[in-house]
Structure formats: structure tokens, C-alpha cells
Design an enzyme around this catalytic site. Sequence first.
Site, mmCIF file in Angstrom:
data_model
loop_
_atom_site.group_PDB
_atom_site.id
_atom_site.type_symbol
_atom_site.label_atom_id
_atom_site.label_comp_id
_atom_site.label_asym_id
_atom_site.label_seq_id
_atom_site.Cartn_x
_atom_site.Cartn_y
_atom_site.Cartn_z
ATOM 1 N N SER A 40 0.797 -1.231 0.000
ATOM 2 C CA SER A 40 0.000 0.000 0.000
ATOM 3 C C SER A 40 0.828 1.279 0.000
ATOM 4 O O SER A 40 0.344 2.318 -0.429
ATOM 5 C CB SER A 40 -0.971 0.019 1.182
ATOM 6 O OG SER A 40 -0.280 0.206 2.395
ATOM 7 N N LYS A 84 0.031 4.648 6.709
ATOM 8 C CA LYS A 84 -0.633 5.403 5.637
ATOM 9 C C LYS A 84 -0.144 6.843 5.641
ATOM 10 O O LYS A 84 0.508 7.305 6.561
ATOM 11 C CB LYS A 84 -2.161 5.395 5.823
ATOM 12 C CG LYS A 84 -2.790 4.022 5.874
ATOM 13 C CD LYS A 84 -2.689 3.285 4.568
ATOM 14 C CE LYS A 84 -3.295 1.887 4.703
ATOM 15 N NZ LYS A 84 -2.937 1.020 3.623
#
Length: 190
Positions: A40, A84
Site C-alpha cells: 500500500s 498510511k
Amino acid sequence: MTVGTLPIWSKTFSYAIRSLCFLHIIHMYAYEFTETRGESMLPTLSATNDYVHVLKNFQNGRGIKMGDCIVALKPTDPNHRICKRVTGMPGDLVLVDPSTIVNYVGDVLVDEERFGTYIKVPEGHVWVTGDNLSHSLDSRTYNALPMGLIMGKIVAANNFDKPFWDGSIRNIWGFKWINNTFLDVQAKSN
């Protein structure tokens, strides 16, 4: 042994316990060195063998800015952590998925009606996405992240797939700084 003195092993044990307590306090409240896995955050972080340096004085969102990389507890599973980038702050309007109108993220079906819509990030929350949008389960899937789940800010990483020494003191085990990538276009044009 005289009265009032401890054997050498007892002093050594005492210093070891104190050192462990000190390291525990540092780990809980100041700094953490932890592994990240998954695609990710490509290309910022590798899919395997990247270890990140996390500063915990940014815990609970204190001092976090748009563009910072964070480590947080996963809202849908508090036993797992996520890495993130913050792409929306409280009060911001964010486009749910600016990259595409596909309703799959990896193999997970995502609510098709939310794509192409704007959401206002609630107070006390941030919007987070992976740098590799097509392989990231993030706020597009589980909505805005409560700031209370933020464990810290990533400031650097080491990739242990790289050789220990490549001739540069700045690149031991693939060391790299993780920079804030946000560019405020409005501030630049004024």
C-alpha cells in the site's frame, strides 16, 4: 563480602532491570522501530523488509500535518496496525477516490456509490490513503480515521534487503528519510 555491599551479579542485574525499564519507557512514549509489510505504501516503503522509525510525540494526531506518513491502529481490527499517508485533515473536503472509478481495491469490493463523491472529514479525524492507491485499504474503505488511533509519525525507514554498507555513511542498510510530500498550491500562488 562485607556488610552493606552487593555481589557483582546483583549490581549487574540491577543495572539490567533499570536499562530494560528505560527502554520500555522510550518504546511506549518516545520512539519505535517497527516492520512494515504490504504494497500500500509503494514506492515510499518496500512491500517487505522495510523497518520504520516512528516518533511517538505525534501520538493521537498531535502535530500531524497533511502529507505526513503515520502508523495507526486499524479501525476495523485494533490488533493490527496500518501505515498510511494523511491526505485530509479535520474539516477538509476529500474526493473518495481520485484515481479511478473502479469499485475494487485489491480483491475487496468497495461500495460503488461512494466513488466520485466528496466527504467532509469530521473533527477529530483524518483521511488516510496509501501511496499505492490501487493496492491500499484505507479511508476509502473504512472511512475517516479517528486521531486517537494514531500511534506516531514515520520519519525514516531502513530496508534490510539492501546491503549493510554501500560506501556512503548516509545509506546504511538502505536508510532513507520519509518526507512530507504535500505541496500547498494555494499558498505557493499567493
